[in-house]
Design a protein around this motif. Sequence first.
Motif, PDB file in Angstrom:
ATOM      1  N   ALA A   5       0.838  -1.194   0.000  1.00 41.36           N
ATOM      2  CA  ALA A   5       0.000   0.000   0.000  1.00 41.36           C
ATOM      3  C   ALA A   5       0.876   1.249   0.000  1.00 41.36           C
ATOM      4  N   ARG A   6       0.536   2.187  -0.825  1.00 39.61           N
ATOM      5  CA  ARG A   6       1.278   3.438  -0.898  1.00 39.61           C
ATOM      6  C   ARG A   6       0.525   4.503  -0.096  1.00 39.61           C
ATOM      7  N   ILE A   7       1.268   5.186   0.760  1.00 38.19           N
ATOM      8  CA  ILE A   7       0.674   6.238   1.580  1.00 38.19           C
ATOM      9  C   ILE A   7       0.940   7.583   0.927  1.00 38.19           C
ATOM     10  N   THR A   8      -0.124   8.264   0.530  1.00 32.93           N
ATOM     11  CA  THR A   8       0.028   9.597  -0.036  1.00 32.93           C
ATOM     12  C   THR A   8       0.029  10.616   1.093  1.00 32.93           C
ATOM     13  N   LEU A  52      -2.430   9.230  10.023  1.00 32.09           N
ATOM     14  CA  LEU A  52      -1.253   9.783  10.687  1.00 32.09           C
ATOM     15  C   LEU A  52      -0.026   9.689   9.789  1.00 32.09           C
ATOM     16  N   LYS A  53       0.068   8.619   9.024  1.00 34.56           N
ATOM     17  CA  LYS A  53       1.181   8.482   8.088  1.00 34.56           C
ATOM     18  C   LYS A  53       1.095   9.531   6.976  1.00 34.56           C
ATOM     19  N   LYS A  57       3.957  12.208   6.253  1.00 33.13           N
ATOM     20  CA  LYS A  57       4.574  12.380   4.937  1.00 33.13           C
ATOM     21  C   LYS A  57       4.480  13.823   4.460  1.00 33.13           C
ATOM     22  N   ALA A  58       3.427  14.510   4.877  1.00 36.34           N
ATOM     23  CA  ALA A  58       3.253  15.909   4.479  1.00 36.34           C
ATOM     24  C   ALA A  58       4.082  16.863   5.327  1.00 36.34           C
ATOM     25  N   GLY A  59       4.737  16.352   6.379  1.00 31.36           N
ATOM     26  CA  GLY A  59       5.608  17.189   7.195  1.00 31.36           C
ATOM     27  C   GLY A  59       4.942  17.853   8.377  1.00 31.36           C
TER      28      GLY A  59
END
Length: 223
Positions: A5-8, A52-53, A57-59
């Motif tokens: 699964a890719r987390i955007t 939360l991931k 990832k968005a900082g």
Amino acid sequence: MVLIARITKAKQLTDRDKAILTDLARCRVLSFGQVKNAYWPAAKERTCDDRLKQLQKAGYIAEHMANAEKPGTFMKVYSLDTKGKRWVTGPQGPGLDRSIVFTHPGKADEIVHQVRTNEVYFGLSDDEKETWRIGDALEIEHDVFSGNTGLVVPDASYVSEEGEEIFVETDCGKYTPAQIREKVDGFAGKNVVWVCPAGREQTLAKYGAAGEFVTYRIASGMN
């Protein structure tokens, strides 16, 4: 074939995201369990973890693994990241004081202590939450680092609905009798909420601690 699964990353903050960032700004560090219980109480852990991931990832936030009370056990925790601090201290967010908003979760041996203290925060009213200050923020506000060392600073404090300042102090089971007495003497005249592992309140009371006791169970694994 194994599908990964890719987390955007989170492209836009939801109201729930903003509330989580505000909580982290006030509390410095929160466990995965605290965030899930507060914002995804009926959902699967995966639902909370995925969002939360995305924020990570968005900082906006950072994830850490911290030592829990029991040797060999760990706790997944979160703190603000740079973008998260920028939002909570800026005009688009709640505009909190930059000097008492932290992006580092704290020292390794103090993280679980702060997490346990912050459990009291989630039982407060919205107005009381706005007045929540952790110990590091209190030291800055009371100018402890400039020589005002006569003050015994609690792990946190807040102002009750009745306008009374309430101290919160956590003993994860490591305070000596002398340390307990020192805290009790330093908090004289204050209403104190003591946080500790279940059963530890008897020891605290033996050495003078009085007030409300909030207890928790020490988990055997990651919590």
